[in-house]
Design a protein around this motif. Sequence first.
Motif, PDB file in Angstrom:
ATOM      1  N   VAL A   1       3.681   1.369   0.528  1.00 45.97           N
ATOM      2  CA  VAL A   1       2.331   1.084   0.008  1.00 45.97           C
ATOM      3  C   VAL A   1       1.455   0.745   1.220  1.00 45.97           C
ATOM      4  CG1 VAL A   1       2.750   0.340  -2.372  1.00 45.97           C
ATOM      5  CG2 VAL A   1       3.144  -1.252  -0.515  1.00 45.97           C
ATOM      6  N   GLY A   2       0.654   1.691   1.664  1.00 49.07           N
ATOM      7  CA  GLY A   2      -0.224   1.426   2.798  1.00 49.07           C
ATOM      8  C   GLY A   2       0.558   0.983   4.017  1.00 49.07           C
ATOM      9  N   HIS A   3       0.413  -0.282   4.402  1.00 52.46           N
ATOM     10  CA  HIS A   3       1.057  -0.789   5.617  1.00 52.46           C
ATOM     11  C   HIS A   3       2.481  -1.262   5.385  1.00 52.46           C
ATOM     12  CE1 HIS A   3      -3.251  -1.074   6.368  1.00 52.46           C
ATOM     13  NE2 HIS A   3      -2.954  -1.002   7.636  1.00 52.46           N
ATOM     14  N   GLY A   4       2.867  -1.468   4.139  1.00 53.25           N
ATOM     15  CA  GLY A   4       4.172  -2.085   3.900  1.00 53.25           C
ATOM     16  C   GLY A   4       5.011  -1.316   2.908  1.00 53.25           C
ATOM     17  N   HIS A   5       5.919  -2.047   2.287  1.00 53.22           N
ATOM     18  CA  HIS A   5       6.859  -1.427   1.355  1.00 53.22           C
ATOM     19  C   HIS A   5       7.032  -2.368   0.166  1.00 53.22           C
ATOM     20  CE1 HIS A   5      10.068   1.631   0.834  1.00 53.22           C
ATOM     21  NE2 HIS A   5      10.592   0.696   0.059  1.00 53.22           N
ATOM     22  N   GLN A   6       6.852  -1.829  -1.034  1.00 50.98           N
ATOM     23  CA  GLN A   6       6.941  -2.659  -2.247  1.00 50.98           C
ATOM     24  C   GLN A   6       8.155  -2.260  -3.066  1.00 50.98           C
ATOM     25  OE1 GLN A   6       4.382  -5.128  -3.469  1.00 50.98           O
ATOM     26  NE2 GLN A   6       6.294  -5.696  -4.503  1.00 50.98           N
ATOM     27  N   ILE A   7       8.931  -3.250  -3.434  1.00 57.33           N
ATOM     28  CA  ILE A   7      10.035  -3.029  -4.371  1.00 57.33           C
ATOM     29  C   ILE A   7       9.631  -3.734  -5.655  1.00 57.33           C
ATOM     30  CG2 ILE A   7      12.494  -3.376  -4.825  1.00 57.33           C
ATOM     31  CD1 ILE A   7      11.290  -3.844  -1.306  1.00 57.33           C
ATOM     32  N   LEU A   8       9.688  -3.031  -6.771  1.00 61.09           N
ATOM     33  CA  LEU A   8       9.354  -3.653  -8.059  1.00 61.09           C
ATOM     34  C   LEU A   8      10.634  -4.184  -8.704  1.00 61.09           C
ATOM     35  CD1 LEU A   8       6.721  -1.109  -9.448  1.00 61.09           C
ATOM     36  CD2 LEU A   8       6.336  -3.243  -8.200  1.00 61.09           C
ATOM     37  N   THR A   9      10.510  -5.303  -9.370  1.00 60.71           N
ATOM     38  CA  THR A   9      11.669  -5.961  -9.984  1.00 60.71           C
ATOM     39  C   THR A   9      12.490  -4.955 -10.798  1.00 60.71           C
ATOM     40  OG1 THR A   9      10.173  -7.812 -10.290  1.00 60.71           O
ATOM     41  CG2 THR A   9      12.343  -7.980 -11.344  1.00 60.71           C
ATOM     42  N   GLY A  10      13.788  -4.976 -10.582  1.00 64.00           N
ATOM     43  CA  GLY A  10      14.674  -4.145 -11.390  1.00 64.00           C
ATOM     44  C   GLY A  10      15.027  -2.827 -10.731  1.00 64.00           C
ATOM     45  N   GLU A  11      14.220  -2.375  -9.738  1.00 60.52           N
ATOM     46  CA  GLU A  11      14.567  -1.114  -9.068  1.00 60.52           C
ATOM     47  C   GLU A  11      15.905  -1.309  -8.348  1.00 60.52           C
ATOM     48  OE1 GLU A  11      10.497   1.161  -7.962  1.00 60.52           O
ATOM     49  OE2 GLU A  11      10.849  -0.617  -6.778  1.00 60.52           O
ATOM     50  N   ALA A  12      16.854  -0.419  -8.636  1.00 66.97           N
ATOM     51  CA  ALA A  12      18.220  -0.530  -8.104  1.00 66.97           C
ATOM     52  C   ALA A  12      18.831  -1.895  -8.438  1.00 66.97           C
ATOM     53  CB  ALA A  12      18.259  -0.271  -6.598  1.00 66.97           C
ATOM     54  N   GLY A  13      18.276  -2.555  -9.433  1.00 67.69           N
ATOM     55  CA  GLY A  13      18.842  -3.839  -9.879  1.00 67.69           C
ATOM     56  C   GLY A  13      18.429  -5.040  -9.052  1.00 67.69           C
ATOM     57  N   VAL A  14      17.496  -4.834  -8.073  1.00 66.22           N
ATOM     58  CA  VAL A  14      17.159  -5.957  -7.193  1.00 66.22           C
ATOM     59  C   VAL A  14      15.855  -6.632  -7.626  1.00 66.22           C
ATOM     60  CG1 VAL A  14      18.400  -4.893  -5.272  1.00 66.22           C
ATOM     61  CG2 VAL A  14      15.925  -4.552  -5.455  1.00 66.22           C
ATOM     62  N   ASP A  15      15.555  -7.763  -6.985  1.00 66.89           N
ATOM     63  CA  ASP A  15      14.322  -8.505  -7.277  1.00 66.89           C
ATOM     64  C   ASP A  15      13.107  -7.744  -6.739  1.00 66.89           C
ATOM     65  OD1 ASP A  15      15.642 -10.606  -8.481  1.00 66.89           O
ATOM     66  OD2 ASP A  15      15.621 -11.898  -6.701  1.00 66.89           O
ATOM     67  N   GLY A  16      11.921  -8.133  -7.197  1.00 69.14           N
ATOM     68  CA  GLY A  16      10.679  -7.580  -6.664  1.00 69.14           C
ATOM     69  C   GLY A  16      10.359  -8.228  -5.323  1.00 69.14           C
ATOM     70  N   PHE A  17       9.902  -7.412  -4.365  1.00 70.06           N
ATOM     71  CA  PHE A  17       9.694  -7.939  -3.013  1.00 70.06           C
ATOM     72  C   PHE A  17       8.727  -7.041  -2.266  1.00 70.06           C
ATOM     73  CE2 PHE A  17      11.176 -10.590   0.496  1.00 70.06           C
ATOM     74  CZ  PHE A  17      11.691 -11.673  -0.182  1.00 70.06           C
ATOM     75  N   TYR A  18       8.082  -7.594  -1.244  1.00 73.77           N
ATOM     76  CA  TYR A  18       7.195  -6.810  -0.380  1.00 73.77           C
ATOM     77  C   TYR A  18       7.542  -7.114   1.077  1.00 73.77           C
ATOM     78  CZ  TYR A  18       2.969  -5.427   2.146  1.00 73.77           C
ATOM     79  OH  TYR A  18       2.088  -4.856   3.037  1.00 73.77           O
ATOM     80  N   TYR A  19       7.578  -6.069   1.910  1.00 70.36           N
ATOM     81  CA  TYR A  19       7.825  -6.237   3.350  1.00 70.36           C
ATOM     82  C   TYR A  19       6.776  -5.474   4.146  1.00 70.36           C
ATOM     83  CZ  TYR A  19      12.598  -8.077   2.750  1.00 70.36           C
ATOM     84  OH  TYR A  19      13.680  -8.852   2.437  1.00 70.36           O
ATOM     85  N   ALA A  20       6.310  -6.087   5.224  1.00 68.19           N
ATOM     86  CA  ALA A  20       5.513  -5.354   6.214  1.00 68.19           C
ATOM     87  C   ALA A  20       6.008  -5.757   7.608  1.00 68.19           C
ATOM     88  CB  ALA A  20       4.033  -5.693   6.074  1.00 68.19           C
ATOM     89  N   CYS A  21       6.131  -4.764   8.495  1.00 67.75           N
ATOM     90  CA  CYS A  21       6.590  -5.030   9.875  1.00 67.75           C
ATOM     91  C   CYS A  21       5.437  -4.735  10.827  1.00 67.75           C
ATOM     92  CB  CYS A  21       7.752  -4.112  10.250  1.00 67.75           C
ATOM     93  SG  CYS A  21       9.179  -4.330   9.201  1.00 67.75           S
ATOM     94  N   LEU A  22       5.045  -5.737  11.603  1.00 68.07           N
ATOM     95  CA  LEU A  22       3.917  -5.597  12.523  1.00 68.07           C
ATOM     96  C   LEU A  22       4.405  -5.830  13.945  1.00 68.07           C
ATOM     97  CD1 LEU A  22       1.378  -7.740  10.431  1.00 68.07           C
ATOM     98  CD2 LEU A  22       1.836  -5.280  10.271  1.00 68.07           C
ATOM     99  N   ASP A  23       4.289  -4.806  14.789  1.00 65.28           N
ATOM    100  CA  ASP A  23       4.731  -4.942  16.182  1.00 65.28           C
ATOM    101  C   ASP A  23       3.536  -5.243  17.075  1.00 65.28           C
ATOM    102  OD1 ASP A  23       7.256  -4.463  15.348  1.00 65.28           O
ATOM    103  OD2 ASP A  23       7.520  -2.557  16.423  1.00 65.28           O
ATOM    104  N   LYS A  24       3.789  -6.077  18.097  1.00 63.94           N
ATOM    105  CA  LYS A  24       2.716  -6.452  19.037  1.00 63.94           C
ATOM    106  C   LYS A  24       2.710  -5.455  20.186  1.00 63.94           C
ATOM    107  CE  LYS A  24       0.155 -10.211  20.138  1.00 63.94           C
ATOM    108  NZ  LYS A  24       0.628 -11.474  19.804  1.00 63.94           N
ATOM    109  N   ARG A  25       1.542  -4.853  20.415  1.00 58.63           N
ATOM    110  CA  ARG A  25       1.471  -3.877  21.512  1.00 58.63           C
ATOM    111  C   ARG A  25       1.492  -4.611  22.834  1.00 58.63           C
ATOM    112  NH1 ARG A  25      -1.760  -0.488  18.003  1.00 58.63           N
ATOM    113  NH2 ARG A  25      -3.745  -1.342  18.648  1.00 58.63           N
TER     114      ARG A  25
END
Length: 436
Positions: free
Chosen positions: A412-436
């Motif tokens: 989703v745009g800059h990150g990654h969204q997992i919705l509750t229940g997908e593959a049986g896991v909890d709902g969660f959001y991750y974004a990884c930001l690296d410093k140049r």
Amino acid sequence: MSAKPSTDPRGAAVEVLLAVLGRGRSLDRALSEHGPGGDDPRDVALCRAIAYGVLRHHRRLGAIRDHFLRSRLKSRDQDMALLLEIGFFQLTDMDMPAHAAVSETVAVARRRGKSWAAKLINAVLRRFQRDSAACLQAVDADPGRSASVPDWLLARLRRDWPDDWPALLAAQNSRAPMTLRVNQRRISREAYRGRLAAEGIGARPLDGFEDALVLDHAVAVSALPGFAEGDCSVQDAVAQWAAPLLGAADGDRVLDACTAPGGKAAHVLERAAASLLAVDSDGERLQRVTETLDRLGLSAEVRVADASDPGQWPAAERFDRILIDAPCSGTGVIRRHPDIKWLRREADIAHLAVRQRALLDTLWPRVAPGGRLVYCTCSVLRAENEAVVEAFVADQDDVTVVPPVLPVGRPVGHGHQILTGEAGVDGFYYACLDKR
Ligand SMILES: C[S@@+](CC[C@H](N)C(=O)[O-])C[C@H]1O[C@@H](n2cnc3c(N)ncnc32)[C@H](O)[C@@H]1O
């Protein structure tokens, strides 16, 4: 009248529900304060099952009650209103003889000195047994009632996930699996699975999650072999991506800015001999971090601080890796904490977004050049996830967004969204930001 401390599971469940819905206590705290007095584990299990179930379906059960009552019960009789919900829940969702469910529920009203209500509850539950179809059809015509979700949250889920909200609502009302994180510093996942099997505990690995084992059935933590010695921890699989995404190496200086109760910090240290600073603004919750690290034989510097306060950080302090597991609505973990549906208010979301942004603003300058910041939440609301990260990234000139590549969920745009229940896991959001 005030109720006596209850030793029976249904009476205790009334007290638990009054604490959550009447006084705003969390379900965990209400269960520890008002669980059944005796020491029969079956009573404890029944009280928990009823409290979780009624909170999952509270709005629907209340609508069923209102369908059968000519007028609303007075606020001083909220205990009886909840007892009716308990009665409906047993009849619709629990595998128990209906006559026992009705008579035990009615008995609670009598024990609480409300004989008038005992008669009413008996009559209403028996009517429901005889003729529930029309009532359920009327109640379930409204998705907010059938899925038992407040209107504000339903509106946000529909707006954020126009194709996925029905499945998401169903998943939020399901029971979550018990998942372990095997401490592969001490024992391989396969070897630990063998130890579980020897104890009669079935478990399966999950594709894409290196350390996770999903149990066939939940068990008491005390039944897990080697738990006290640090062979495993209890943690949903989706939360087990934080450490791999952070990618800390031996010797790295790592900040876990919102660390309590410490699950992700411990995972980071299981994977790398890093030097970790574990910060949380809640000193009481931080004690659990220390206990967890001790049990796992790991160590970190633990500090009580508001990580979003720039005054906490010396100008020269830099970290190779920073994890912000931000305070959030918890809408991704409602299946584990159904009280969230009734304790959260819509206004909380905007306040949380301000706090989330403040953590990013304060901590980004603390990332060393070439380092990485992982921002995550257990929320499924865009306002706390993509909206926060997008606005933050737009204001920086030294961020490289690295899209997480994960086997579940969606970019989703800059990150990654997992919705509750997908593959049986909890709902969660991750974004990884690296410093140049
Ligand atoms: C989602 S929980 C963290 C869970 C934890 N990372 C784990 O894996 O076990 C969020 C935590 O952030 C803490 N917190 C909230 N605001 C904070 C702030 N400004 N500074 C530091 N900690 C904060 C809360 O006390 C809470 O313990």
